[in-house]
Design a protein around this motif. Sequence first.
Motif, PDB file in Angstrom:
ATOM      1  N   UNK A 280      47.505  60.129 -36.904  1.00 30.46           N
ATOM      2  CA  UNK A 280      46.931  61.362 -37.441  1.00 30.46           C
ATOM      3  C   UNK A 280      46.421  61.195 -38.874  1.00 30.46           C
ATOM      4  N   UNK A 281      46.849  60.122 -39.548  1.00 27.57           N
ATOM      5  CA  UNK A 281      46.410  59.884 -40.923  1.00 27.57           C
ATOM      6  C   UNK A 281      45.174  58.989 -41.003  1.00 27.57           C
ATOM      7  N   UNK A 282      44.765  58.424 -39.861  1.00 27.82           N
ATOM      8  CA  UNK A 282      43.598  57.547 -39.845  1.00 27.82           C
ATOM      9  C   UNK A 282      42.315  58.345 -40.006  1.00 27.82           C
ATOM     10  N   UNK A 283      41.407  57.837 -40.810  1.00 32.70           N
ATOM     11  CA  UNK A 283      40.078  58.432 -40.959  1.00 32.70           C
ATOM     12  C   UNK A 283      39.069  57.435 -40.405  1.00 32.70           C
ATOM     13  N   UNK A 284      38.522  57.765 -39.248  1.00 33.47           N
ATOM     14  CA  UNK A 284      37.624  56.852 -38.537  1.00 33.47           C
ATOM     15  C   UNK A 284      36.339  57.594 -38.170  1.00 33.47           C
ATOM     16  N   UNK A 285      35.206  56.987 -38.458  1.00 31.88           N
ATOM     17  CA  UNK A 285      33.932  57.583 -38.075  1.00 31.88           C
ATOM     18  C   UNK A 285      33.727  57.498 -36.577  1.00 31.88           C
ATOM     19  N   UNK A 286      32.909  58.386 -35.993  1.00 38.08           N
ATOM     20  CA  UNK A 286      32.706  58.414 -34.534  1.00 38.08           C
ATOM     21  C   UNK A 286      32.253  57.079 -33.936  1.00 38.08           C
ATOM     22  N   UNK A 287      31.330  56.377 -34.589  1.00 34.17           N
ATOM     23  CA  UNK A 287      30.843  55.117 -34.022  1.00 34.17           C
ATOM     24  C   UNK A 287      31.912  54.034 -34.066  1.00 34.17           C
ATOM     25  N   UNK A 288      32.655  53.958 -35.158  1.00 36.61           N
ATOM     26  CA  UNK A 288      33.738  52.980 -35.242  1.00 36.61           C
ATOM     27  C   UNK A 288      34.802  53.289 -34.194  1.00 36.61           C
ATOM     28  N   UNK A 289      35.081  54.567 -34.003  1.00 34.19           N
ATOM     29  CA  UNK A 289      36.052  54.996 -32.992  1.00 34.19           C
ATOM     30  C   UNK A 289      35.616  54.525 -31.611  1.00 34.19           C
ATOM     31  N   UNK A 290      34.345  54.737 -31.297  1.00 31.14           N
ATOM     32  CA  UNK A 290      33.795  54.326 -30.003  1.00 31.14           C
ATOM     33  C   UNK A 290      33.941  52.823 -29.794  1.00 31.14           C
ATOM     34  N   UNK A 291      33.556  52.043 -30.794  1.00 32.40           N
ATOM     35  CA  UNK A 291      33.578  50.590 -30.655  1.00 32.40           C
ATOM     36  C   UNK A 291      35.004  50.048 -30.555  1.00 32.40           C
ATOM     37  N   UNK A 292      35.939  50.676 -31.231  1.00 34.26           N
ATOM     38  CA  UNK A 292      37.341  50.265 -31.116  1.00 34.26           C
ATOM     39  C   UNK A 292      37.849  50.497 -29.691  1.00 34.26           C
TER      40      UNK A 292
ATOM     41  N   UNK B  77      40.549  55.854 -18.936  1.00 37.83           N
ATOM     42  CA  UNK B  77      39.684  54.672 -18.851  1.00 37.83           C
ATOM     43  C   UNK B  77      38.309  55.086 -19.371  1.00 37.83           C
ATOM     44  N   UNK B  78      37.257  54.555 -18.807  1.00 37.98           N
ATOM     45  CA  UNK B  78      35.927  54.723 -19.391  1.00 37.98           C
ATOM     46  C   UNK B  78      35.425  56.167 -19.403  1.00 37.98           C
ATOM     47  N   UNK B  79      35.879  56.998 -18.469  1.00 38.44           N
ATOM     48  CA  UNK B  79      35.430  58.396 -18.457  1.00 38.44           C
ATOM     49  C   UNK B  79      35.901  59.145 -19.700  1.00 38.44           C
ATOM     50  N   UNK B  80      37.045  58.766 -20.235  1.00 44.56           N
ATOM     51  CA  UNK B  80      37.536  59.419 -21.448  1.00 44.56           C
ATOM     52  C   UNK B  80      36.594  59.172 -22.617  1.00 44.56           C
ATOM     53  N   UNK B  81      35.987  57.989 -22.655  1.00 46.31           N
ATOM     54  CA  UNK B  81      35.064  57.684 -23.750  1.00 46.31           C
ATOM     55  C   UNK B  81      33.816  58.545 -23.659  1.00 46.31           C
ATOM     56  N   UNK B  82      33.323  58.739 -22.451  1.00 43.63           N
ATOM     57  CA  UNK B  82      32.166  59.620 -22.273  1.00 43.63           C
ATOM     58  C   UNK B  82      32.531  61.047 -22.693  1.00 43.63           C
ATOM     59  N   UNK B  83      33.708  61.512 -22.269  1.00 46.60           N
ATOM     60  CA  UNK B  83      34.117  62.889 -22.553  1.00 46.60           C
ATOM     61  C   UNK B  83      34.446  63.108 -24.032  1.00 46.60           C
ATOM     62  N   UNK B  84      35.240  62.205 -24.616  1.00 43.26           N
ATOM     63  CA  UNK B  84      35.692  62.398 -25.999  1.00 43.26           C
ATOM     64  C   UNK B  84      34.645  61.985 -27.037  1.00 43.26           C
ATOM     65  N   UNK B  85      34.134  60.773 -26.906  1.00 45.31           N
ATOM     66  CA  UNK B  85      33.175  60.317 -27.918  1.00 45.31           C
ATOM     67  C   UNK B  85      31.752  60.804 -27.637  1.00 45.31           C
ATOM     68  N   UNK B  86      31.433  61.031 -26.354  1.00 38.25           N
ATOM     69  CA  UNK B  86      30.118  61.546 -25.998  1.00 38.25           C
ATOM     70  C   UNK B  86      30.031  63.054 -26.159  1.00 38.25           C
ATOM     71  N   UNK B  87      30.707  63.786 -25.278  1.00 36.87           N
ATOM     72  CA  UNK B  87      30.660  65.251 -25.331  1.00 36.87           C
ATOM     73  C   UNK B  87      31.415  65.797 -26.546  1.00 36.87           C
ATOM     74  N   UNK B  88      32.562  65.202 -26.853  1.00 35.89           N
ATOM     75  CA  UNK B  88      33.360  65.707 -27.969  1.00 35.89           C
ATOM     76  C   UNK B  88      32.767  65.416 -29.327  1.00 35.89           C
ATOM     77  N   UNK B  89      32.423  64.144 -29.558  1.00 29.97           N
ATOM     78  CA  UNK B  89      31.902  63.728 -30.865  1.00 29.97           C
ATOM     79  C   UNK B  89      30.384  63.845 -30.982  1.00 29.97           C
ATOM     80  N   UNK B  90      29.706  63.924 -29.839  1.00 31.14           N
ATOM     81  CA  UNK B  90      28.258  64.069 -29.873  1.00 31.14           C
ATOM     82  C   UNK B  90      27.483  62.770 -29.935  1.00 31.14           C
ATOM     83  N   UNK B  91      28.143  61.633 -29.605  1.00 34.52           N
ATOM     84  CA  UNK B  91      27.426  60.361 -29.583  1.00 34.52           C
ATOM     85  C   UNK B  91      26.563  60.260 -28.324  1.00 34.52           C
TER      86      UNK B  91
END
Length: 211
Positions: free
Chosen positions: A55-67, A95-109
Amino acid sequence: MGLFITFEGVEGCGKSTQIALLRDYIAKKGLEALTIREPGGTAIGEAIRQILLDSKSEIGPMAELLLYEACRAELVLMVIRPALEAGKVVISDRFMDSTVAYQGFGRGLDIKAIDRLNKLAVGEAVPDLTILLDCDPEAGLRRALARIENGKGPKEDRFEREEIAFHTRVREGFLSIAKEEKRVRVVDASPPREITSIHAEICDIMTKMGF
């Protein structure tokens, strides 16, 4: 080859409970089941998990996706593919659907960019079946936070601290995926539906698949 099953859903939807029940169901059928989680499942993945969920990590959306994609590529190479080749049933908590949902729909990537990265990371290790435990995000968060307060779950992570609008977009993302992908089965996991009732529906899905 074995069978690859993934569980998806918003925070607090009950994935951990249903995965444990399905693992026992499969064991009773005489099959070997391997349960894994994302992010995680390898030494590198678990180290990155600490960063991603802290919860203390500050990560940008693109870095989050790549990690996430780095964790996934390592998990597929080191764990999932060998297990499937050995004829095991692999059950993954996200798995991969979470990335679409969280980083795609959630973060707007960009969704198309995420799809390309997912394909690079997973190769042919695409789930045979995805169980989407669907529930209202507010209800799910209440359940997740209640577990934390009762000492039955890990401390609150970065995603559980997001505003409700974020979690609503994530749920919409999962439901959008379910409309496009035949491998996805949507199971109502909204409270107060009983755990046993949800498990019975999942078992029925497995039976129809021949398990």
